[in-house]
Design an enzyme around this catalytic site. Structure first.
Site, mmCIF file in Angstrom:
data_model
loop_
_atom_site.group_PDB
_atom_site.id
_atom_site.type_symbol
_atom_site.label_atom_id
_atom_site.label_comp_id
_atom_site.label_asym_id
_atom_site.label_seq_id
_atom_site.Cartn_x
_atom_site.Cartn_y
_atom_site.Cartn_z
ATOM 1 N N ARG A 590 0.771 -1.190 0.045
ATOM 2 C CA ARG A 590 0.075 0.020 0.004
ATOM 3 C C ARG A 590 0.888 1.154 0.204
ATOM 4 O O ARG A 590 0.662 2.350 -0.775
ATOM 5 C CB ARG A 590 -0.954 -0.242 1.108
ATOM 6 C CG ARG A 590 -1.842 -1.246 1.385
ATOM 7 C CD ARG A 590 -3.035 -0.842 2.385
ATOM 8 N NE ARG A 590 -2.487 -0.433 3.576
ATOM 9 C CZ ARG A 590 -2.319 -1.119 4.350
ATOM 10 N NH1 ARG A 590 -2.010 -2.466 4.469
ATOM 11 N NH2 ARG A 590 -1.885 -0.683 5.709
ATOM 12 N N ASN A 608 -6.624 -2.641 2.581
ATOM 13 C CA ASN A 608 -6.554 -3.974 2.639
ATOM 14 C C ASN A 608 -8.280 -4.466 2.680
ATOM 15 O O ASN A 608 -8.850 -3.898 3.467
ATOM 16 C CB ASN A 608 -5.835 -4.694 3.973
ATOM 17 C CG ASN A 608 -4.487 -4.473 3.842
ATOM 18 O OD1 ASN A 608 -3.941 -4.308 2.859
ATOM 19 N ND2 ASN A 608 -3.431 -4.736 4.918
#
Length: 679
Positions: A590, A608
């Site tokens: 990320r 997520n």
């Protein structure tokens, strides 16, 4: 040779720095060769020309911090500032002081800019704990770089290797000694009156970053500068295979289709009715695997073209063990001839315009040393004319790029190495040519030697210096879009040649043409190769001439063949949802994706959504958003994305690209930050 320069060895001197080169030389760990930075200065000392070569050796830890990144930017700024300036130095020590006076404001400006950027970054994240982790953890040490904040090299000009090398060169010029060393608080280096030619001979293959002042003029053709492309900034962050793996998917997304991309370069696009079509890199199913294999074998292509009366040069295939037979064949058909691999690509191993048996022997030895040197090769008659890449889609000629061999144009001041460096800088701004730079291969050095030149030679103003004898873009060649100049008979032959290979709906056809405006009957134009997976970018991004949107035309032809209707207009802005599967959690994915999105100017959010899945919503410019889709399937080093599925979503407002961590407690996030920094 002393470690310091006595003040009484020089008198007041007028010095003008005429030409300055600073070069970073890469280290070779296996051979225990350390990296270094070298400055070559040509100067006038009281009106007398002189030159000196100075170097600063680097340790492995110093390579990045003293000679790269911000440190190198400061070096380039100082070189531009000093070149052409006339100084009146009292002695060598004062010369060093004067140069450092110029450095200090440059360092201060960079420090101010960097601090402002850090402040903006901290505010944007809006979390005091992250700032505390970076600046307080381990007693004020920057754990990201493993050193105290107050000794970063870009905060201290005397620690920058490029600037140190320039200072040593100035000291050497003023000392009057042909060689010497200098030791100061933060560096040790030496100077010598070694010629630039000797330096290039030893270190050419290890050259990295390179700056010269005055700067060579940007390349131009017929008074026109090289093309600029609005999507260049979006493509620049992509890896080497970026354009060929990305352009067709970008067209699909802009036309409202969705895609699923896989890490092997394959992606599938589909419309809302479920109609699908598969792609791999820049290839689509309208050019079949059978046609690709036929085109890859040059002898098979030659025979097919001869059957439909398409002109091809006389030639034969030979085994690497039949060199004598190849030499005899060349004697029979007459020189000049061309030697090339039977199933080559990217111009590897091709040597053209060979004019004697002796030269052919040398060319075949060069071929033997190439990466295809164990394969069969072709000897064929050399046909005069320029090399054209003609793009044919569904039987229609849509683009034509004439390719010229790699070259530079002299200006009477810069070395060939200087000119190559700055020609490559222009190529780096072109999305297709940025990964196809001019390199110092054996073939290039051979070409220079044939003209009694070397990388240190300074060609006269306006003199064209060829660097290759085959017009291949992968070997540093130039490209010009000229489809509007082609005579109809040339287009007809190109279409007929492609039709000779079944299943070839897309082709990059190579022709040698003496004059594109003349009919085929009035010249010796011939077809020399068919390429079923020609790089789309060569015509999409020509260095000069009007570009053709080949990717759009190619994708539209594929959609037609597969019955997929397309809207009349493409979107300039995209809002997409991405679902990334694979090893993408707990590996910094990320954070990595966020940095790429911000670099591209894409806005959105990442989070997520499972143990092996990440969800992204993005919005922004279509070129940038589609580039992020391609990057999403790459990921950082520890990640292994297995697929990226895109869908179109409603446009939304966003000012930044952020990481949605709503399910994490502040303590969990703090622990993660500290652990990440320490690792």
């Amino acid at each position: 040779m002393s470690d310091t320069i006595p003040r009484d060895t020089v008198t007041a001197t007028a010095v003008r720095f005429d030409v300055i080169r600073v070069m970073r030389v890469k280290g070779v760990p296996d051979e225990e060769l350390a990296p270094m930075v070298v400055a070559h200065v040509e100067a006038s000392v009281d009106g007398t020309p002189t030159a000196v070569l100075a170097n600063v050796d680097l340790g492995d830890d110093d390579d990045r911090y003293r000679a790269g990144g911000n440190a190198w930017k400061l070096t380039e700024e100082l070189v531009d500032l000093v070149q052409g300036t006339e100084f009146s130095f009292v002695d060598a020590e004062s010369a060093d002081g004067e140069l450092m006076k110029l450095v200090e404001p440059l360092v201060e400006e960079q420090r101010r800019t960097k601090d402002e950027a850090t402040t903006r970054k901290t505010r944007r994240r809006g979390k005091e704990i992250e700032r505390a982790a970076r600046h307080v953890l381990q007693g004020g040490v920057n754990v990201l770089k493993g050193r105290p904040f107050d000794t970063e090299p870009d905060r201290r000009g005397d620690r920058i290797a490029g600037i140190a090398a320039l200072r040593i060169a100035a000291q050497g010029i003023l000392s009057g000694n042909p060689s010497g060393t200098l030791t100061a608080a933060s560096f040790t280096g030496s100077w010598a009156d070694t010629s630039l030619e000797e330096f290039y001979e030893t270190y050419l293959e290890r050259l990295g970053a390179y700056v010269v002042a005055p700067t060579p003029a940007p390349p131009e053709h017929a008074g026109e500068p090289a093309n600029e492309f609005p999507d260049a900034a979006a493509i620049e962050p992509l890896p080497k295979d970026g354009t060929k793996g990305h352009l067709l998917e970008r067209e699909a997304l802009r036309y409202g289709l969705v895609s699923t991309r896989f890490p092997n370069g394959t992606f599938v696009v589909s419309d809302h009715e479920g109609r699908r079509v598969n792609f791999k890199w820049g290839r689509s199913p309208i050019a079949s695997g059978v046609s690709l294999s036929i085109c890859s074998y040059k002898e098979a292509t030659r025979r097919l073209l001869e059957r439909v009366d398409v002109p091809v040069p006389a030639g034969r295939v030979f085994s690497v063990h039949d060199v004598d037979k190849a030499l005899d064949f060349a004697d029979r058909i007459g020189y000049p001839v061309v030697a090339k691999p039977v199933a080559g690509l990217r111009g590897i191993g091709v040597v053209a315009d060979i004019r004697s048996r002796e030269s052919l022997v040398d060319a075949l030895e060069l071929y033997r040393k190439s990466e295809l040197g164990d394969d069969d090769f072709v000897i064929e008659r050399h046909v005069p004319g320029e090399d054209y890449r003609i793009v044919v889609i569904d039987g229609e000629v849509v683009a034509s790029v004439v390719r010229a061999p790699a070259s530079v144009v002299g200006d009477g001041l810069h070395t060939i190495a200087d000119l190559i460096e700055y020609k490559n800088r222009a190529r780096k701004l072109n999305p297709h040519l940025s990964s196809r730079l001019i390199t110092y291969s054996d073939a290039l050095l051979y070409q220079l030697a044939q003209a009694d030149l070397s990388p240190a030679s300074i060609p006269e103003s306006g003199v064209l210096v060829p660097l290759a004898n085959s017009a291949n873009l992968s070997q540093g060649g130039d490209s010009f879009e000229v489809v509007d100049q082609l005579h109809p008979s040339i287009k007809e032959v190109a279409s007929r040649a492609v039709e000779a290979v079944p299943g070839l709906g897309f082709c990059g056809l190579d022709m040698l043409i003496e004059d594109p405006a003349k009919p085929m009957s009035e010249q010796q134009a011939t077809v020399i190769e068919l390429n079923a997976h020609a790089a789309i970018g060569s015509a999409q991004y020509p260095m000069w001439g009007t570009p053709t949107e080949v990717a759009r035309l190619f994708f539209e032809a594929t959609a037609r063949d597969y019955g997929i209707p397309l809207p009349p207009e493409r979107a300039d802005e995209l809002s997409l949802g991405l679902e990334i599967k694979g090893r993408v959690t707990g590996v910094g994915y990320r954070r990595w994706l966020r940095s790429r999105a911000r670099r591209l100017g894409v806005r959105g959010v990442v989070k997520n959504t499972g143990r092996k899945s990440v969800s992204v919503q993005v919005t922004g410019d279509a070129d940038a958003v589609s580039a992020l889709v391609y990057l999403a399937c790459k990921g950082p080093k520890r990640s292994i994305p297995s697929s990226v599925t895109t869908t179109h979503i409603d446009p939304f407002e966003a000012d930044d690209f952020v990481d949605d961590r709503t399910n994490e407690s502040p303590l969990t996030r703090a622990k993660g930050i500290v652990q990440r920094l320490r690792s």
